[in-house]
Scaffold this motif. Structure first.
Motif, short mmCIF file in Angstrom:
data_model
loop_
_atom_site.label_atom_id
_atom_site.label_comp_id
_atom_site.label_asym_id
_atom_site.label_seq_id
_atom_site.Cartn_x
_atom_site.Cartn_y
_atom_site.Cartn_z
N SER A 129 0.82 -1.21 0.00
CA SER A 129 0.00 0.00 0.00
C SER A 129 0.85 1.26 0.00
CB SER A 129 -0.94 0.01 1.22
OG SER A 129 -0.17 -0.01 2.41
N SER A 130 1.32 1.62 -1.17
CA SER A 130 2.06 2.88 -1.36
C SER A 130 1.59 3.53 -2.65
CB SER A 130 3.57 2.63 -1.42
OG SER A 130 3.91 1.95 -2.62
N LEU A 132 3.43 4.69 -4.95
CA LEU A 132 4.23 4.20 -6.06
C LEU A 132 3.68 2.88 -6.59
CD1 LEU A 132 6.71 4.27 -7.89
CD2 LEU A 132 8.02 3.19 -6.05
N ASN A 133 3.39 1.94 -5.70
CA ASN A 133 2.83 0.65 -6.13
C ASN A 133 1.48 0.83 -6.80
OD1 ASN A 133 4.97 -1.01 -5.36
ND2 ASN A 133 4.18 -1.23 -3.27
N TYR A 134 0.70 1.78 -6.30
CA TYR A 134 -0.60 2.05 -6.92
C TYR A 134 -0.41 2.47 -8.38
CZ TYR A 134 -5.32 3.82 -7.62
OH TYR A 134 -6.59 4.03 -8.10
N GLN A 135 0.58 3.30 -8.62
CA GLN A 135 0.84 3.74 -9.99
C GLN A 135 1.35 2.61 -10.87
OE1 GLN A 135 2.74 7.75 -10.49
NE2 GLN A 135 2.96 7.63 -8.27
N LEU A 136 2.14 1.71 -10.29
CA LEU A 136 2.77 0.64 -11.06
C LEU A 136 1.87 -0.57 -11.28
CD1 LEU A 136 6.32 0.56 -9.41
CD2 LEU A 136 5.71 1.60 -11.61
N CYS A 137 0.88 -0.74 -10.42
CA CYS A 137 0.14 -2.01 -10.40
C CYS A 137 -1.36 -1.89 -10.65
CB CYS A 137 0.35 -2.71 -9.06
SG CYS A 137 2.07 -3.08 -8.68
N GLY A 347 8.97 -3.93 -3.75
CA GLY A 347 7.86 -3.00 -3.59
C GLY A 347 7.27 -3.01 -2.19
N ILE A 348 7.81 -3.83 -1.29
CA ILE A 348 7.34 -3.87 0.10
C ILE A 348 8.18 -2.88 0.90
CG2 ILE A 348 6.98 -5.29 2.14
CD1 ILE A 348 6.62 -7.69 0.35
#
Length: 412
Positions: A129-130, A132-137, A347-348
């Motif tokens: 839950s970040s 950056l991960n939201y943008q990538l995934c 990504g963690i």
């Protein structure tokens, strides 16, 4: 010819993957597809092996097979692989249940993948839950993948040469130019004629060129908190003009475009003052830091990496099995093991507070980067946009077009 090549690849993939749904009673056979730049796969194969052992020990009755394309078994390149995966998904094929892919294609492939947020336990999803991960995934606000690994770019500074001339690691592009030229000219006096000042990582025929252009414009924003500058803004124009100045003062056209093995050779020979490349861990000659910016405190780092997703075109039974696979291989324990074994970035975010991880990885560096992702959500056909970006910007960097003129063309 390119169309025929893609048809050939698709047929090859379908033929080699015709495996019965069930064998030996209730066993479920899943098929995964991936591409590796390396001839020796150190990312996917160990994870597949570990899952199959876990499945056997826990009587899951799931076997995961991997069809891996790499330089050792195929002439297919990364861009061609991306196009091939798109063709397979568009055909709604059920031959593959799990896909490992470059996160640049998350938006393009997203509608073919399961919304993992609806299937995977909340506590597992919260590991990622970040922003950056939201943008990538995510695609259309759906978590269609999870990050298996990520990559980001950094600046390598030749610490021996900096110490020799009492210079600091540059924090701005002007400092890099000034320090690089000073050290280069001093070294010439000592007959050191095989020294590169800086490699721009702007390869005319490779995605790295587009990534560098995007990253450089982002590094030119006024404040750390500012969004990516509009392409018709004066900031974007100033950024491209500084990029050309950087090339003209610190490099040759040829050196500014070098990539891959050439950069790695310089990293481990110490024959460059500054290098921009992906984070590889420690180097005997270089100190690693964030990319410089227009102003001190402002930086940028392009974020790349690989996601894992489950196809909606598989049977319900296989979809459920694929979710179990993804949950297992993206567990904190397995991602940590992957990071320790391969020095792979993750990504963690919580792993960057893990003492064991931080012994082998520069956790503070990761926490200090100012990431930017490629504009895939604004440009679903990113491959086409990327080629267009390089084509126009290179007309300025290596030609006689103005920065304003080429940026205007990108907005058409």
């Amino acid at each position: 010819m390119r169309f025929i090549f893609h048809i050939y690849i698709i047929l090859n993939i379908l033929i080699v993957s015709i495996i019965p749904l069930r064998v030996l009673g209730d066993e479920i056979i899943l098929n995964a597809l991936a591409y590796s730049f390396e001839e020796e796969d150190i990312l996917y194969t160990p994870l597949i092996k570990k899952f199959n052992e876990y499945s056997k020990n826990n009587n899951l009755n799931i076997t995961l097979n991997l069809n891996l394309f790499s330089p050792s078994n195929s002439t297919i390149e990364a861009n061609d692989f991306g196009t091939t995966v798109e063709a397979l998904l568009s055909r709604k094929t059920n031959k593959y249940d799990i896909y490992f892919y470059d996160n640049v294609y998350t938006k393009k492939y997203g509608k073919h993948f399961i919304n993992l947020e609806e299937k995977i336990p909340k506590d597992h999803m919260e590991l990622f839950s970040s922003d950056l991960n939201y943008q990538l995934c995510t695609s259309d606000n759906r978590w269609v993948g999870l990050p298996l690994n990520i990559d980001f770019t950094v600046l390598y500074s030749n610490i021996e040469l900096l110490n020799r001339y009492n210079k600091e690691v540059p924090k701005t592009w002007n400092e890099l130019i000034e320090t690089g030229l000073y050290i280069y000219n001093e070294e010439l006096k000592n007959n050191n004629n095989d020294l590169m000042i800086y490699s721009g990582l702007i390869n005319k025929d490779d995605e790295s060129g587009s990534s560098t252009i995007i990253e450089f414009i982002h590094s030119y924003r006024e404040l750390k908190e500012d969004p990516f500058p509009d392409l018709d803004s004066q900031i974007a124009i100033d950024a491209l003009e500084k990029l050309k100045e950087l090339k003209n003062k610190t490099s040759t056209d040829e050196q500014f475009q070098v990539y891959g093995d050439y950069i790695i050779d310089r990293l481990f020979s110490g024959k460059a003052i500054f290098l921009k490349f992906f984070y590889l861990g420690l180097s005997p000659f270089y100190k690693v830091s964030i990319i410089p910016g227009r102003k001190e405190g402002v930086s940028s780092s392009i974020m790349l990496g690989n996601n894992v997703s489950a196809s909606i075109h598989s049977s319900k039974e296989k979809q459920e099995a694929a979710i179990k696979v993804i949950e297992f291989i993206t567990s904190k324990e397995n991602i940590k093991e992957l990071s320790l074994r391969n020095n792979a970035l993750t990504g963690i975010s919580s792993l960057y507070d893990d003492e064991e991880v931080c012994k082998v990885m520069n956790c503070e560096l990761y926490k200090s980067i100012q990431p930017i992702v490629r504009p895939t959500k604004e440009n679903e056909n990113y491959d086409e946009y990327s080629m267009k970006l390089r084509y126009y910007v290179y007309d300025f960097i290596y030609g006689d077009k103005s920065a304003k003129e080429v940026l205007k063309k990108l907005l058409i």
